[in-house]
Motif scaffolding. Structure first.
Motif, PDB file in Angstrom:
ATOM      1  N   LYS A  27       0.389  -1.597   0.101  1.00 48.41           N
ATOM      2  CA  LYS A  27       0.063  -0.173   0.368  1.00 48.41           C
ATOM      3  C   LYS A  27       0.840   1.714   0.008  1.00 48.41           C
ATOM      4  CE  LYS A  27      -3.771   2.670   2.637  1.00 48.41           C
ATOM      5  NZ  LYS A  27      -4.549   1.998   3.706  1.00 48.41           N
ATOM      6  N   ILE A  28       1.253   2.024  -1.644  1.00 48.63           N
ATOM      7  CA  ILE A  28       1.338   3.646  -1.456  1.00 48.63           C
ATOM      8  C   ILE A  28       0.564   4.505  -1.122  1.00 48.63           C
ATOM      9  CG2 ILE A  28       2.631   5.005  -2.665  1.00 48.63           C
ATOM     10  CD1 ILE A  28       3.730   2.423  -3.847  1.00 48.63           C
ATOM     11  N   VAL A  29       0.860   5.457   0.154  1.00 53.75           N
ATOM     12  CA  VAL A  29      -0.108   7.028  -0.166  1.00 53.75           C
ATOM     13  C   VAL A  29       0.495   7.992  -0.231  1.00 53.75           C
ATOM     14  CG1 VAL A  29      -1.576   8.836   2.096  1.00 53.75           C
ATOM     15  CG2 VAL A  29      -1.260   5.382   2.233  1.00 53.75           C
ATOM     16  N   TYR A  30       0.221   8.629  -1.343  1.00 62.72           N
ATOM     17  CA  TYR A  30      -0.214   9.625  -1.837  1.00 62.72           C
ATOM     18  C   TYR A  30      -0.051  11.263  -0.288  1.00 62.72           C
ATOM     19  CZ  TYR A  30       1.934   8.598  -6.214  1.00 62.72           C
ATOM     20  OH  TYR A  30       2.467   7.859  -6.929  1.00 62.72           O
ATOM     21  N   TYR A  31       0.608  11.971  -0.205  1.00 63.33           N
ATOM     22  CA  TYR A  31       0.180  12.479   0.866  1.00 63.33           C
ATOM     23  C   TYR A  31       0.434  13.898   0.107  1.00 63.33           C
ATOM     24  CZ  TYR A  31      -0.941  12.930   6.386  1.00 63.33           C
ATOM     25  OH  TYR A  31      -1.504  13.522   7.309  1.00 63.33           O
ATOM     26  N   GLY A  32       0.453  15.236   1.066  1.00 64.32           N
ATOM     27  CA  GLY A  32       0.639  16.256   0.981  1.00 64.32           C
ATOM     28  C   GLY A  32      -0.642  17.533   0.989  1.00 64.32           C
ATOM     29  N   PRO A  33      -0.420  18.434   0.687  1.00 64.81           N
ATOM     30  CA  PRO A  33      -1.578  20.045   0.919  1.00 64.81           C
ATOM     31  C   PRO A  33      -2.522  19.947  -0.007  1.00 64.81           C
ATOM     32  CG  PRO A  33       0.581  21.144   0.185  1.00 64.81           C
ATOM     33  CD  PRO A  33       0.703  19.359   0.632  1.00 64.81           C
ATOM     34  N   GLY A  34      -3.268  20.476   0.251  1.00 63.40           N
ATOM     35  CA  GLY A  34      -4.671  20.836  -0.666  1.00 63.40           C
ATOM     36  C   GLY A  34      -4.024  21.494  -1.958  1.00 63.40           C
TER      37      GLY A  34
END
Lengths: 197, 158
Positions: A14-21
């Motif tokens: 499982k890979i999650v792309y994270y970051g601000p709006g």
């Protein structure tokens, strides 16, 4: 947490792309979806608002072929970037094997990037991860826009761990697959190390 | 640090399938799925061919995670059973063995009462299988994962 099914000879990560709006997390997944061979990807699911802001998550499953007789499957998720969706972000991080932190290179988004990176570290800790050791790649997105911060500035602000960092313009696909490839490598190396413990 | 790996081997996989098939028949269900809380499909029984099982697993896990978040807000650990009623088909989701989600899809040939009863009976069997899987994982062969090389990983991208 990666899942190895020895009966069907499959590795799932499982890979999650994270970051601000509005940093381009969904755009990354959309580009991957549009460019991947249809045999290698499943349906992309976006749980979004009517104005196409991510409400819960985007999901894109990929099958990248076999290694050592195991089919490799990667489940890509994005989190909702807006600050008030923090509860959802925590849930999506559960069981994560690797993170892509997507930063918005525009100078006006400096605070948002920093806040989101700190939020990632807090939420990883809450899920029982060591934020200094989980496979992480930082993507500096929107490099094609005017008024962007320099790489040195972004590095100093966001990359204290000195993890792999990639310049991107996700809307035109620049850096998207390089980012994906880099995080997948880190995840598989981590899986291999994990098996040795 | 690896946050851990969950391994499922042939004997436990077959045991899970056996329990799933029995549940399918006993509950008169259309199809049953076993999904882990991270959103990966472990096994299914029944007419799964007509479903996008990958998406179903991901959304079922998201559903359980979201309602778990709601449960926490009112001081509950989790809501262990969810029921979605449709015009033709219904879906019963339940958390079993702490880390798995059992999804039962059924139509008017069955009822929510029957499904709940059969799921409760099957849960104990799933618990036994998962306990055995945890034990087996302790001293199991690793099947070559630890031998992965850079070249193996690179071969994925050719």
């Amino acid at each position: 947490m990666s899942f190895i099914n020895y009966a069907s000879r499959e590795i799932n990560c499982k890979i999650v792309y994270y970051g601000p709006g509005l940093c381009g997390k969904t755009t990354n997944l959309q580009f991957i979806y549009n460019r991947m061979n249809p045999d290698a990807r499943g349906k992309m699911i976006s749980l979004a608002t009517e104005t196409e802001r991510t409400l819960f998550f985007d999901f894109l499953p990929l099958s990248l072929g076999e290694i050592r007789g195991f089919k490799t499957r990667f489940h890509l998720y994005t989190v909702p970037g807006q600050v008030f969706y923090d509860a959802s972000r925590r849930l999506i991080l559960r069981g994560v094997d690797g993170v892509v932190f997507c930063a918005d290179s525009q100078l006006t988004r400096t605070d948002s990037n920093e806040e989101s990176m700190e939020n990632l570290r807090v939420n990883l800790r809450e899920q029982g991860y060591d934020p200094d050791r989980l496979p992480l790649v930082i993507q500096y997105n929107k490099r094609d826009l005017p008024n962007v911060a320099s790489l040195a500035e972004l590095h100093a602000l966001l990359n204290r761990r000195n993890v792999p960092e990639i310049e991107a313009a996700a809307s035109s696909g620049i850096g998207v697959f390089e980012t994906l490839k880099t995080v997948i490598k880190l995840v598989l190396i981590d899986l291999k190390r994990g098996r040795r413990q | 640090m690896s946050h851990g790996t969950f391994s499922l081997r042939e004997p436990e996989y077959e045991a899970l399938l056996f329990v799933l098939r029995k549940l399918l028949a006993d509950a008169s269900a259309r199809v049953v799925f076993l999904v882990d809380k991270d959103g990966t499909l472990l096994a299914s029984a029944g007419d799964a061919a007509g479903f996008d099982t990958t998406s179903l697993a991901s959304l079922a896990a998201g559903n359980i995670a979201a309602t778990g978040g709601l449960a926490n807000l009112i001081g509950e650990k989790e809501f262990s059973i969810l029921f979605h009623e449709g015009e033709r088909d219904n879906m019963h989701l339940s958390v079993i063995a702490e880390r798995l989600i059992l999804v039962v899809v059924f139509d008017r040939r069955s009822s929510v009462g029957l499904v709940r009863l059969r799921v409760r009976q099957a849960s104990a069997r799933f618990n036994d299988v998962m306990a055995a899987a945890a034990l087996a994982a302790i001293d199991a062969e690793t099947g070559g994962i630890e031998e992965l090389t850079e070249a193996d990983i690179e071969s994925l991208f050719k």
